[in-house]
Motif scaffolding. Sequence first.
Motif, PDB file in Angstrom:
ATOM      1  N   THR A  75     -11.450   8.483   9.839  1.00 21.10           N
ATOM      2  CA  THR A  75     -11.060   7.178   9.460  1.00 21.10           C
ATOM      3  C   THR A  75     -11.413   6.225  10.417  1.00 21.10           C
ATOM      4  O   THR A  75     -12.126   5.005   9.898  1.00 21.10           O
ATOM      5  CB  THR A  75      -9.542   7.306   9.009  1.00 21.10           C
TER       6      THR A  75
ATOM      7  N   LEU B  49       0.795  -1.200   0.018  1.00 23.52           N
ATOM      8  CA  LEU B  49       0.004  -0.280   0.085  1.00 23.52           C
ATOM      9  C   LEU B  49       0.952   1.124  -0.152  1.00 23.52           C
ATOM     10  O   LEU B  49       1.894   1.280   0.692  1.00 23.52           O
ATOM     11  CB  LEU B  49      -0.992  -0.022   1.304  1.00 23.52           C
ATOM     12  N   ARG B  50       0.489   2.307  -0.618  1.00 26.40           N
ATOM     13  CA  ARG B  50       1.060   3.604  -0.589  1.00 26.40           C
ATOM     14  C   ARG B  50       0.399   4.532   0.367  1.00 26.40           C
ATOM     15  O   ARG B  50      -0.816   4.697   0.201  1.00 26.40           O
ATOM     16  CB  ARG B  50       1.121   4.145  -2.024  1.00 26.40           C
TER      17      ARG B  50
ATOM     18  N   PRO C 257      -9.081  15.032  -2.656  1.00 23.36           N
ATOM     19  CA  PRO C 257      -9.366  14.730  -1.339  1.00 23.36           C
ATOM     20  C   PRO C 257      -8.098  15.040  -0.548  1.00 23.36           C
ATOM     21  O   PRO C 257      -6.947  15.033  -1.004  1.00 23.36           O
ATOM     22  CB  PRO C 257      -9.680  13.227  -1.457  1.00 23.36           C
TER      23      PRO C 257
ATOM     24  N   LEU D 291     -11.553   0.194   3.906  1.00 23.41           N
ATOM     25  CA  LEU D 291     -11.810   1.620   4.136  1.00 23.41           C
ATOM     26  C   LEU D 291     -10.720   2.015   4.967  1.00 23.41           C
ATOM     27  O   LEU D 291     -10.725   3.132   5.234  1.00 23.41           O
ATOM     28  CB  LEU D 291     -13.164   1.506   4.950  1.00 23.41           C
ATOM     29  N   GLY D 292      -9.943   1.155   5.644  1.00 21.83           N
ATOM     30  CA  GLY D 292      -8.970   1.641   6.751  1.00 21.83           C
ATOM     31  C   GLY D 292      -7.469   1.746   5.827  1.00 21.83           C
ATOM     32  O   GLY D 292      -6.747   2.348   6.463  1.00 21.83           O
ATOM     33  N   ARG D 293      -7.517   1.525   4.520  1.00 25.69           N
ATOM     34  CA  ARG D 293      -6.452   1.567   3.742  1.00 25.69           C
ATOM     35  C   ARG D 293      -6.101   3.218   3.683  1.00 25.69           C
ATOM     36  O   ARG D 293      -7.192   4.042   3.589  1.00 25.69           O
ATOM     37  CB  ARG D 293      -6.638   1.185   2.328  1.00 25.69           C
ATOM     38  N   PRO D 294      -5.058   3.661   3.484  1.00 23.12           N
ATOM     39  CA  PRO D 294      -4.659   5.192   3.335  1.00 23.12           C
ATOM     40  C   PRO D 294      -5.512   5.590   2.139  1.00 23.12           C
ATOM     41  O   PRO D 294      -5.361   4.962   1.072  1.00 23.12           O
ATOM     42  CB  PRO D 294      -3.280   5.189   3.058  1.00 23.12           C
ATOM     43  N   LEU D 295      -5.982   6.865   2.178  1.00 26.40           N
ATOM     44  CA  LEU D 295      -6.992   7.361   1.289  1.00 26.40           C
ATOM     45  C   LEU D 295      -6.071   7.756  -0.009  1.00 26.40           C
ATOM     46  O   LEU D 295      -4.829   8.387   0.339  1.00 26.40           O
ATOM     47  CB  LEU D 295      -7.651   8.578   1.741  1.00 26.40           C
ATOM     48  N   LEU D 296      -6.514   7.467  -1.048  1.00 24.58           N
ATOM     49  CA  LEU D 296      -5.735   7.989  -2.467  1.00 24.58           C
ATOM     50  C   LEU D 296      -6.427   9.142  -3.012  1.00 24.58           C
ATOM     51  O   LEU D 296      -7.812   9.124  -2.983  1.00 24.58           O
ATOM     52  CB  LEU D 296      -5.792   6.766  -3.407  1.00 24.58           C
ATOM     53  N   GLY D 297      -5.927   9.802  -4.034  1.00 16.58           N
ATOM     54  CA  GLY D 297      -6.286  11.028  -4.779  1.00 16.58           C
ATOM     55  C   GLY D 297      -6.974  10.267  -5.899  1.00 16.58           C
ATOM     56  O   GLY D 297      -6.651   9.287  -6.486  1.00 16.58           O
TER      57      GLY D 297
ATOM     58  N   THR E  77     -13.087   8.023  -3.496  1.00 18.47           N
ATOM     59  CA  THR E  77     -11.754   7.019  -3.694  1.00 18.47           C
ATOM     60  C   THR E  77     -11.824   5.877  -2.517  1.00 18.47           C
ATOM     61  O   THR E  77     -11.865   4.671  -2.995  1.00 18.47           O
ATOM     62  CB  THR E  77     -10.406   7.642  -3.586  1.00 18.47           C
TER      63      THR E  77
ATOM     64  N   PRO F  64     -13.736  11.569   0.325  1.00 16.31           N
ATOM     65  CA  PRO F  64     -15.111  12.086  -0.553  1.00 16.31           C
ATOM     66  C   PRO F  64     -16.162  11.169  -0.729  1.00 16.31           C
ATOM     67  O   PRO F  64     -16.031   9.803  -0.520  1.00 16.31           O
ATOM     68  CB  PRO F  64     -14.282  12.110  -1.902  1.00 16.31           C
TER      69      PRO F  64
ATOM     70  N   LEU G   7      -1.730  13.716   0.991  1.00 18.31           N
ATOM     71  CA  LEU G   7      -2.543  14.406  -0.217  1.00 18.31           C
ATOM     72  C   LEU G   7      -2.708  15.857   0.103  1.00 18.31           C
ATOM     73  O   LEU G   7      -3.505  16.495   0.768  1.00 18.31           O
ATOM     74  CB  LEU G   7      -4.114  13.744  -0.023  1.00 18.31           C
TER      75      LEU G   7
ATOM     76  N   GLU H  53       1.161  14.424  -3.111  1.00 12.87           N
ATOM     77  CA  GLU H  53       0.455  14.523  -4.273  1.00 12.87           C
ATOM     78  C   GLU H  53       0.078  16.044  -4.137  1.00 12.87           C
ATOM     79  O   GLU H  53      -0.380  16.572  -3.096  1.00 12.87           O
ATOM     80  CB  GLU H  53      -0.803  13.745  -3.983  1.00 12.87           C
TER      81      GLU H  53
END
Lengths: 362, 362
Positions: A21, A3-4, A13, B24-30, B243, A194, A8, A322
């Motif tokens: 979270t 995972l990355r 977002p 849903l616990g994964r780091p949010l991505l753009g 996302t 979002p 942001l 980002e």
Amino acid sequence: MPLRARTLLGPGPSNPYPEATVALGRPLLGHLDPVFLGILDETSDRLRQVFGTANRRTLPLSATGSAGMEAAFVNTVGPGDVVVVAVNGLFGQRMVEVAARCGAEVVAVEHEWGQPVDADRVLAAHPSPKLIAAVHAETSTGVRSDLQPLAAGKGDALLLADCVTSLGGIPVRLDDWGVDLAYSGSQKCLGVAPGLAPFTISDRAWERRIEKPQSWYLDLGLLGGYAGEAAGSGRTYHHTAPTGMVVSLHAGLGRIIEEGLDAVHARHAEAGRLLHEGLAELGLELFAAEGHRLPELTTVKVPDGVDSAAVRKELLERFDVEIGGGVGAYAATVWRIGLMGANATPDKVALVLAALRETLGR
Amino acid sequence: MPLRARTLLGPGPSNPYPEATVALGRPLLGHLDPVFLGILDETSDRLRQVFGTANRRTLPLSATGSAGMEAAFVNTVGPGDVVVVAVNGLFGQRMVEVAARCGAEVVAVEHEWGQPVDADRVLAAHPSPKLIAAVHAETSTGVRSDLQPLAAGKGDALLLADCVTSLGGIPVRLDDWGVDLAYSGSQKCLGVAPGLAPFTISDRAWERRIEKPQSWYLDLGLLGGYAGEAAGSGRTYHHTAPTGMVVSLHAGLGRIIEEGLDAVHARHAEAGRLLHEGLAELGLELFAAEGHRLPELTTVKVPDGVDSAAVRKELLERFDVEIGGGVGAYAATVWRIGLMGANATPDKVALVLAALRETLGR
């Protein structure tokens, strides 16, 4: 695949507040569960606080911020209604498009991008519009426009404000200013993922709404039977609310209110100030008009000879940071750096400045 | 306040697959991050598998299932277009309403609630409609209607199917059957929280779409520049995709595909069979027509003299079990029990039967 964990710092977002979270891990509730309905009502209360309004009809719409824009127009304007839109960026342009799809007669008052809205020109554009619309914080340019002068001169018109990038980042006081309708998005300064569009409409606007909007999904008359207005008894099913997202928004708003709205705004202001200073030290030039720069979203001119996309790619791949490009005519010549919600902190400023310094070789 | 861990056995939302919650616990991505766009493309691929379609334009819409319905109509029908809607429950009625708001000339073919769609009557209702619409699995009545006869006789018309409660629970094979458009919701048998509307449209329907739909937010032509069609290069920003929710849907679909679609359908069929048998043993009568009962959503007649709402309240408060009431004329006389996605298992059947037995004193 590993995972990355991105930082942001684009136009949204943003990384959510940890509270938002964590809330996503709560057991999911049904949309008619009394426990959920209590959380929904509290969410509306909390939205009233951040919007600075006593509007009874304040609720999170079940879609992203752009649907908030659509909801505002479809519920207030129909064929032949005159709408004056202040256009000083992409989201003003979008308002023109959305209003036109409602059949409205749209008067677009164009501004140079990077400049705030000129209230005098907007107010002079038509003698008796049904609605005047403007963007409080233009996400495409990083510019704040003051809503009070528009409200002061609106006369009989309704005033609609896009607060997508302002809410939770800079002061929003709809009732003090005289704004009739506003919407936002969960994923910017509210510090939530979002998926939701906070929305509010005054009684004054409500009385002049379209009885049967062209959109069923965004029909506030139908939605009012479920959320916002109908506190207490007699909930009518409209659609299945995104309960998990609402619980997350509830938690994000709770965090903001616990920290204190003034403190949150001060934190954004300070982070923005640090960033603006640091960018100047790197010899970079800001795009937005001075005196109207958003602390939560900074637009930077890409230096001559620098490949905007290549820099963004290196920031993302090397630093997991980002940032955003520009939009429209400024796609390749402007960067957008967000410091929103949880990210409005000195460490994020330091990170993005250090990453930019190294990437640009300054 | 202590959290309540509900067992969601109503008409949806259902408890998500654990994989979907973990995601849903994964780091949010753009929404423009290449990592996220890869996940989005995979999500479309996975949706094609569960929809049984090769449609290029298959994507999750950024709102709940009801917005999927609205997207289907606003993109295909405009003023004066003839739409035939098979109405055998609430969601057929809703289709009539949504189509009418597009200005369509709607021919509603009414059926008794609890009965499946009569394809002959629907096909005979108008000689040349632009669109025929039906609900595959009526969430209000627990009835499955076969889509193949409608497709076989549709002629030049487009066929639209509501697959909100069928997708991921019973076989859906759009291409084999000849369905042109379909939508669903994330929160039922797909086993994800509410907030997304999986959507698919065939090339045939695409060619006859409305060029400029009244909805900007749900304009598939604009959305196609971001998701679904535009694999690879040249993504155009439309709105900020939710996302986190998409990553969760991706995970839920991954779970379904890993378990195997046939195995998932068999699990739902078996759970439904066990529930139907158990309800009969309790002396309760099913509402939906025999031979057309959904395994994933069972409608039960409330016994004479029993207070429907009081029973549901006790189930919720004493057992943390949510079941649904009926809708419309059947609000107080029908219960709806869902066994969807992660909840289509023998333990959930045993729980709801035991709780009902005790609550009803049987």
